[in-house]
Design a protein around this motif. Structure first.
Motif, mmCIF file in Angstrom:
data_model
loop_
_atom_site.group_PDB
_atom_site.id
_atom_site.type_symbol
_atom_site.label_atom_id
_atom_site.label_comp_id
_atom_site.label_asym_id
_atom_site.label_seq_id
_atom_site.Cartn_x
_atom_site.Cartn_y
_atom_site.Cartn_z
ATOM 1 N N PRO A 408 49.244 50.855 77.069
ATOM 2 C CA PRO A 408 48.978 52.260 76.743
ATOM 3 C C PRO A 408 50.109 52.944 75.989
ATOM 4 C CG PRO A 408 49.504 51.992 79.078
ATOM 5 C CD PRO A 408 49.319 50.619 78.508
ATOM 6 N N HIS A 409 51.312 52.397 76.068
ATOM 7 C CA HIS A 409 52.456 53.013 75.391
ATOM 8 C C HIS A 409 52.886 52.192 74.181
ATOM 9 C CE1 HIS A 409 52.366 55.446 78.909
ATOM 10 N NE2 HIS A 409 52.739 54.456 79.691
ATOM 11 N N ASN A 410 51.930 51.498 73.581
ATOM 12 C CA ASN A 410 52.173 50.671 72.390
ATOM 13 C C ASN A 410 53.102 49.520 72.760
ATOM 14 O OD1 ASN A 410 51.999 49.763 69.818
ATOM 15 N ND2 ASN A 410 53.259 51.336 68.888
ATOM 16 N N LYS A 411 54.320 49.478 72.217
ATOM 17 C CA LYS A 411 55.209 48.347 72.474
ATOM 18 C C LYS A 411 56.147 48.645 73.642
ATOM 19 C CE LYS A 411 58.865 47.053 69.994
ATOM 20 N NZ LYS A 411 59.793 46.508 70.996
ATOM 21 N N THR A 412 56.241 47.715 74.572
ATOM 22 C CA THR A 412 57.145 47.857 75.707
ATOM 23 C C THR A 412 58.582 47.968 75.220
ATOM 24 O OG1 THR A 412 55.661 46.555 77.087
ATOM 25 C CG2 THR A 412 57.940 46.747 77.817
ATOM 26 N N LYS A 413 59.320 48.943 75.733
ATOM 27 C CA LYS A 413 60.723 49.068 75.380
ATOM 28 C C LYS A 413 61.499 47.873 75.948
ATOM 29 C CE LYS A 413 60.347 53.183 73.452
ATOM 30 N NZ LYS A 413 58.876 53.313 73.535
ATOM 31 N N GLY A 414 62.205 47.171 75.081
ATOM 32 C CA GLY A 414 62.950 46.000 75.502
ATOM 33 C C GLY A 414 62.331 44.698 75.058
ATOM 34 N N LEU A 415 61.061 44.720 74.675
ATOM 35 C CA LEU A 415 60.414 43.511 74.169
ATOM 36 C C LEU A 415 60.816 43.304 72.716
ATOM 37 C CD1 LEU A 415 58.431 41.237 74.878
ATOM 38 C CD2 LEU A 415 56.577 42.708 74.074
ATOM 39 N N PHE A 416 61.133 42.071 72.348
ATOM 40 C CA PHE A 416 61.711 41.796 71.036
ATOM 41 C C PHE A 416 60.753 42.066 69.881
ATOM 42 C CE2 PHE A 416 59.138 38.204 71.543
ATOM 43 C CZ PHE A 416 59.330 37.190 70.613
ATOM 44 N N MET A 417 61.305 42.150 68.682
ATOM 45 C CA MET A 417 60.530 42.398 67.479
ATOM 46 C C MET A 417 59.828 41.133 66.988
ATOM 47 S SD MET A 417 63.519 44.404 65.377
ATOM 48 C CE MET A 417 62.511 44.798 63.930
ATOM 49 N N GLY A 418 60.442 39.994 67.253
ATOM 50 C CA GLY A 418 59.978 38.715 66.735
ATOM 51 C C GLY A 418 61.186 37.866 66.387
ATOM 52 N N TYR A 419 60.932 36.674 65.878
ATOM 53 C CA TYR A 419 62.017 35.781 65.477
ATOM 54 C C TYR A 419 62.332 36.014 63.998
ATOM 55 C CZ TYR A 419 60.894 33.561 69.905
ATOM 56 O OH TYR A 419 60.668 33.330 71.242
ATOM 57 N N TYR A 420 63.565 36.375 63.735
ATOM 58 C CA TYR A 420 63.993 36.730 62.392
ATOM 59 C C TYR A 420 63.803 35.556 61.433
ATOM 60 C CZ TYR A 420 67.135 38.325 58.658
ATOM 61 O OH TYR A 420 67.662 38.688 57.449
ATOM 62 N N LYS A 421 63.167 35.849 60.303
ATOM 63 C CA LYS A 421 62.928 34.856 59.249
ATOM 64 C C LYS A 421 62.142 33.636 59.743
ATOM 65 C CE LYS A 421 66.834 33.987 57.116
ATOM 66 N NZ LYS A 421 67.966 33.842 56.187
#
Length: 562
Positions: A408-421
Motif C-alpha cells: 500500500p505504500h509503494n516501495k518498502t523503505k530499505g528495500l534495494f533499487m536493484g543490481y547496478y548495471k
C-alpha cells in the motif's frame, strides 16, 4: 521531538500493542530527503553538544565527536571532494577500516550526491580490479594501515576510471597519493545544500554495496536515499537505542552491517555510536570496553557471543547494558541461554540482507525471543514464504523468503533499487512484485520464522558471508587443482568453516604440505578470510546429470559424518 517521529508520525512508546505497530507503522519522507541534511545537520543545529560518536583507537586514543563536529567535518570533507572534482553521481571507493573518517566521508558524499562504495582492507589486487572496473570508481580512499595502498597500487594500472587516490593518517605514499586528512583539514567548513541539477532526490542512488558473490562474482546492490529510513526499525525498534545512549555494533566499515548498526538508525534514535578501531577481535578486550565505556545497547554476530562466553563474563560490570541483539547467522539456543545466565539479558535476533534492512526480528517489549528463531516479520515489510512455483506455503513448510514490493505504500523503505548495471540478475530475483531473497525458512503456527539456509550455497563464517565461486576460482588458478567444490561445515566457534572438496590433477598426491600450499594460495589470490580451513581430496565430485556439482550432497555427507 525525537528525530524519527518526523518520518513515522509517532513515538516508539505510543504503540501499545504489536498489532497496533503492524497496523499503523508507516514511514514517509519528502521527495528530496537526504539523511545528511535532514537528520545529521538538524541534530547538529538543535543539539550541537550532544555526543554523536565515541571513537577509541587501538592504542587507547579517544575522540568524543558531537553532532556539531560531525556536521562541521562532513562539510569540510564535502568541500575537499568538490575541490577534487567529485560531483553528484560519481563513485567513490572507501577502505578505511573503523576510522572515524568513515562517517565524515559518508555524510560528505551524501551531501554531494556522490555514490559511496564500501570495501574491506582485506581485498587483494584482483578484488580491487573487479570492483573498480565494475563500478567505474573515480576516487579511492585507502587506509594507511598495513599494505592496503600497495595492494591498490598493484591493481591501479587495470583501473583506468580511478583518477584520484587518497591515503589516510597523513601518510606520504608518493606523488600519486593525496594526504586525505590534510585535504579535509584545509577545507572550508561552510557548505551549502546544492540546488538545481546537482540537488539530490530521495529516489537517487546513494550507495552501492558488493554482495558476497554466491553464484558468480559479487553483485552491486544499489540503495537510494530512502534507505536510512528503513533503519528506523533497525536502530529504534530492534536495537532499542535511547536518546543520549551509547550503542556498540561490532562491524568493519567495509561491510554494509556498519550502516545497520553504526550510523542511520542509531542517529535517527538520537543515540551516540561507540566505535572501537581494533585490528583483531579479542573477547577479553571487548568485555573490558563494554565495562569501561558503559555501553547501553549491543549487537554482534552469534560467533562473537560464543567467543565472549569463553571468558568469565560475570566478572565484568555490564550493568549499563540494557539490550542485546544478534544478526549475521543463526543464533543457537545454547549461546542464548549462556549469555542470559551470564548477564541476565536476552539476545534479540534479526534477519536481513544487503538488499534490505532488518525484515524479520524480535521486537521488545511486544515479543520475547524464542531461542533459535529469527522472530516475526518486521513492520514495514510484507514478507512471505513461497515454493518453487511462487505459491505461498503453509506453516511448517520450508519455503523461500520473499518480500512483496507492491504494498500500500509503494516501495518498502530499505528495500534495494536493484543490481547496478545488471538488469538480467535484477529481473531474475525480483519479478511478479516479489523480491526473492534466496534464503530458506519455515514459519510456525504463531508466525515465528525459523532459518534453514541459503538456496545458493552461501557460507556464513565468523560474521562473514562467503560465496563459494570466489574461493573455487582462486583454487582453479593452482596447477594442482582439477576442480573443486566449496561448502560450509558446521563449527562450534565460527558457525561454519569454509571447506574445499578437491579433485587433483594427474601427478599430484594428497598431503598436509599440499593442503597448506593451497590454503596459502587462496589467501594470496582472494581475501584471506575466505581460505578453506578444511580440505578434503576426492576422486570425483558429486554431480547432476547435466554436470553441475551437487554441493548439497557434500553438505549432507558432512552432516551425516558429524
Amino acid at each position: 521531538m525525537i528525530t524519527y517521529e518526523k518520518y513515522t508520525g509517532r513515538h516508539r512508546d505510543e504503540y501499545v500493542t504489536l498489532e497496533d505497530l503492524y497496523r499503523n507503522y508507516n514511514v514517509t519522507c519528502d521527495e528530496d530527503f537526504n539523511f545528511a541534511y535532514d537528520v545529521l545537520d538538524k541534530l547538529a543545529d538543535e543539539k550541537p553538544d550532544q555526543l554523536a560518536m565515541l571513537w577509541v583507537g587501538k592504542d587507547g586514543e579517544e575522540k568524543y565527536i558531537t553532532f556539531k563536529d560531525m556536521k562541521t567535518w562532513s562539510n569540510k570533507t564535502a568541500n575537499y571532494f568538490a575541490s577534487l572534482g567529485i560531483k553528484k553521481g560519481d563513485f567513490v571507493l572507501i577502505v578505511v577500516k573503523r576510522s572515524y573518517l568513515f562517517w565524515y566521508i559518508m555524510m560528505a558524499l551524501h551531501k554531494i550526491g556522490a555514490v559511496a562504495v564500501q570495501a574491506t582492507n582485506l581485498l587483494t589486487p584482483k578484488d580491487y580490479v573487479y570492483r573498480c572496473q565494475a563500478a567505474d570508481i573515480k576516487m579511492a580512499i585507502i587506509t594507511a594501515d598495513g599494505d592496503s595502498t600497495e595492494s591498490f597500487d598493484m591493481a591501479h594500472p587495470e583501473c583506468p576510471s580511478v583518477t584520484i587516490k587518497a591515503v589516510t593518517k597523513h601518510k606520504n605514499a608518493g606523488d600519486n597519493w593525496l594526504d586525505f586528512e590534510a585535504g579535509i583539514e584545509a577545507a572550508s567548513e561552510k557548505w551549502e545544500r546544492p540546488t538545481g541539477d546537482q540537488a539530490t532526490k530521495a529516489s537517487d542512488r546513494m550507495i552501492v554495496a558488493f554482495s558476497s558473490g554466491t553464484t558468480g562474482y559479487p553483485k552491486m546492490v544499489s540503495h537510494d536515499f530512502t534507505y536510512p529510513l528503513g533503519h528506523i526499525m533497525t536502530g529504534v525498534f530492534w536495537h532499542r537505542v535511547e536518546p543520549g545512549g551509547l550503542h556498540f555494533t561490532i562491524s568493519d566499515t567495509g561491510w554494509l552491517k556498519s550502516l545497520w548498526g553504526k550510523m542511520y538508525g542509531q542517529w535517527l534514535g538520537e543515540s551516540a555510536i561507540f566505535t572501537y578501531d581494533f585490528d583483531a577481535f579479542q573477547p577479553k578486550d571487548i568485555l573490558e570496553k563494554l565495562e569501561k565505556y558503559k555501553i547501553n545497547t549491543f549487537c554482534v554476530p552469534p560467533t562473537m557471543y560464543r567467543f565472549l562466553l569463553t571468558q568469565d563474563v560475570k566478572s565484568y560490570d555490564l550493568s549499563s547494558l540494557t539490550h542485546c541483539c544478534a544478526a549475521g547467522e543463526a543464533l543457537s539456543p545454547e549461546v542464548f541461554n549462556q549469555w542470559r545466565e551470564a548477564t541476565g539479558l536476552r539476545i534479540f535476533e534479526g534477519f536481513g540482507q544487503s538488499e534490505t534492512t532488518v525484515c524479520c526480528s524480535i521486537l521488545y517489549p511486544w515479543v520475547q525471543p524464542k531461542p533459535g528463531s529469527m522472530g516475526l516479520i518486521t513492520p514495514g515489510y510484507h514478507m512471505l514464504l513461497v515454493d518453487e512455483n511462487g505459491e505461498e506455503v503453509d506453516p511448517g513448510v520450508t519455503g523461500e523468503i520473499c518480500i512483496r514490493s507492491d504494498g500500500p505504500h509503494n516501495k518498502t523503505k530499505g528495500l534495494f533499487m536493484g543490481y547496478y548495471k545488471d538488469e538480467a540478475t535484477t529481473k531474475k530475483s525480483w519479478h511478479d512484485s516479489l523480491y526473492h531473497t534466496g534464503d530458506l525458512a519455515y514459519r510456525d503456527e504463531l508466525g515465528f520464522y525459523w532459518y534453514i539456509g541459503r538456496n545458493d550455497d552461501i557460507i556464513k563464517s565468523s560474521g562473514y558471508r562467503i560465496g563459494p565461486f570466489e574461493v573455487e576460482s582462486a583454487l582453479a588458478e593452482h596447477p594442482a587443482v582439477l576442480e573443486s567444490a566449496v561448502t560450509g561445515v558446521p563449527d562450534p566457534i565460527r558457525g561454519f568453516n569454509v571447506k574445499a572438496t578437491i579433485v587433483l590433477c594427474e601427478g599430484y598426491v594428497p598431503s598436509e604440505e599440499l593442503v597448506k600450499e593451497l590454503q596459502d594460495h587462496v589467501k594470496k589470490v582472494t581475501a584471506p578470510y575466505k581460505y578453506p580451513r578444511v580440505v578434503e581430496f576426492v576422486q570425483e565430485l558429486p554431480k547432476t546429470i547435466s554436470g553441475k556439482i551437487r554441493r548439497v550432497e557434500i553438505r549432507e555427507t558432512d552432516a551425516n559424518k558429524q
